[in-house]
Design an enzyme around this catalytic site. Structure first.
Site, PDB file in Angstrom:
ATOM      1  N   HIS A  18      17.639  78.749   6.901  1.00  0.00           N
ATOM      2  CA  HIS A  18      18.371  78.556   8.161  1.00  0.00           C
ATOM      3  C   HIS A  18      17.436  78.179   9.305  1.00  0.00           C
ATOM      4  O   HIS A  18      17.839  77.441  10.207  1.00  0.00           O
ATOM      5  CB  HIS A  18      19.201  79.796   8.490  1.00  0.00           C
ATOM      6  N   TYR A  61      16.827  83.135   2.710  1.00  0.00           N
ATOM      7  CA  TYR A  61      18.002  82.763   3.500  1.00  0.00           C
ATOM      8  C   TYR A  61      17.577  82.458   4.938  1.00  0.00           C
ATOM      9  O   TYR A  61      17.971  81.437   5.513  1.00  0.00           O
ATOM     10  CB  TYR A  61      19.020  83.896   3.462  1.00  0.00           C
ATOM     11  N   TYR A  73      27.787  79.897  16.589  1.00  0.00           N
ATOM     12  CA  TYR A  73      27.897  80.364  15.208  1.00  0.00           C
ATOM     13  C   TYR A  73      26.724  81.308  14.970  1.00  0.00           C
ATOM     14  O   TYR A  73      25.580  80.901  15.056  1.00  0.00           O
ATOM     15  CB  TYR A  73      27.847  79.160  14.268  1.00  0.00           C
ATOM     16  N   TRP A 115      24.344  71.026   1.866  1.00  0.00           N
ATOM     17  CA  TRP A 115      23.937  72.348   2.333  1.00  0.00           C
ATOM     18  C   TRP A 115      24.411  73.430   1.358  1.00  0.00           C
ATOM     19  O   TRP A 115      23.662  74.321   1.004  1.00  0.00           O
ATOM     20  CB  TRP A 115      24.472  72.608   3.735  1.00  0.00           C
ATOM     21  N   TRP A 116      25.653  73.339   0.942  1.00  0.00           N
ATOM     22  CA  TRP A 116      26.181  74.334   0.005  1.00  0.00           C
ATOM     23  C   TRP A 116      25.413  74.326  -1.298  1.00  0.00           C
ATOM     24  O   TRP A 116      25.105  75.387  -1.846  1.00  0.00           O
ATOM     25  CB  TRP A 116      27.660  74.090  -0.256  1.00  0.00           C
TER      26      TRP A 116
END
Length: 106
Positions: free
Chosen positions: A22, A18, A41, A76-77
């Site tokens: 990112h 993860y 964010y 991205w998802w």
């Protein structure tokens, strides 16, 4: 400015993946998020529960509602759904968090 907070989950053992994904986020996705009105964010991990806590600060007038249909967001998802619980449309499963306290300004 408005602040939103929400919780997502991460599959056990996927913390480093993860983080890697990112760290390699595409400039195209970064631009899309900024253009939608997101100013800040941040995502935090609770490693004991595999819970991700996100805080997003966005402009009052924003385009967040348009993001799910955008091809960059969809890519991205799809890229992330193999390491976290996701909805049928590929979006990560999330729960909105209710504000409970804010430190008063002096």
């Amino acid at each position: 400015m408005h602040t939103r907070a929400f919780r997502m989950n991460l599959d056990p053992g996927q913390e480093q993946e993860y983080l890697r994904r990112h760290n390699e986020i595409s400039p195209e996705l970064v631009a899309l998020l900024h253009n939608a009105g997101i100013e800040e964010y941040r995502i935090f991990l609770d490693p004991e529960r595999h819970a991700l806590f996100a805080v997003m600060i966005h402009q009052e007038r924003h385009g967040l509602d348009d993001l799910p249909a955008h091809p960059v967001m969809q890519r991205w998802w799809q890229h992330m759904k193999d390491i976290m619980p996701s909805n049928a449309d590929g979006s990560p499963r999330s729960v909105d968090l209710q504000p409970m306290f804010s430190l008063p300004r002096p």
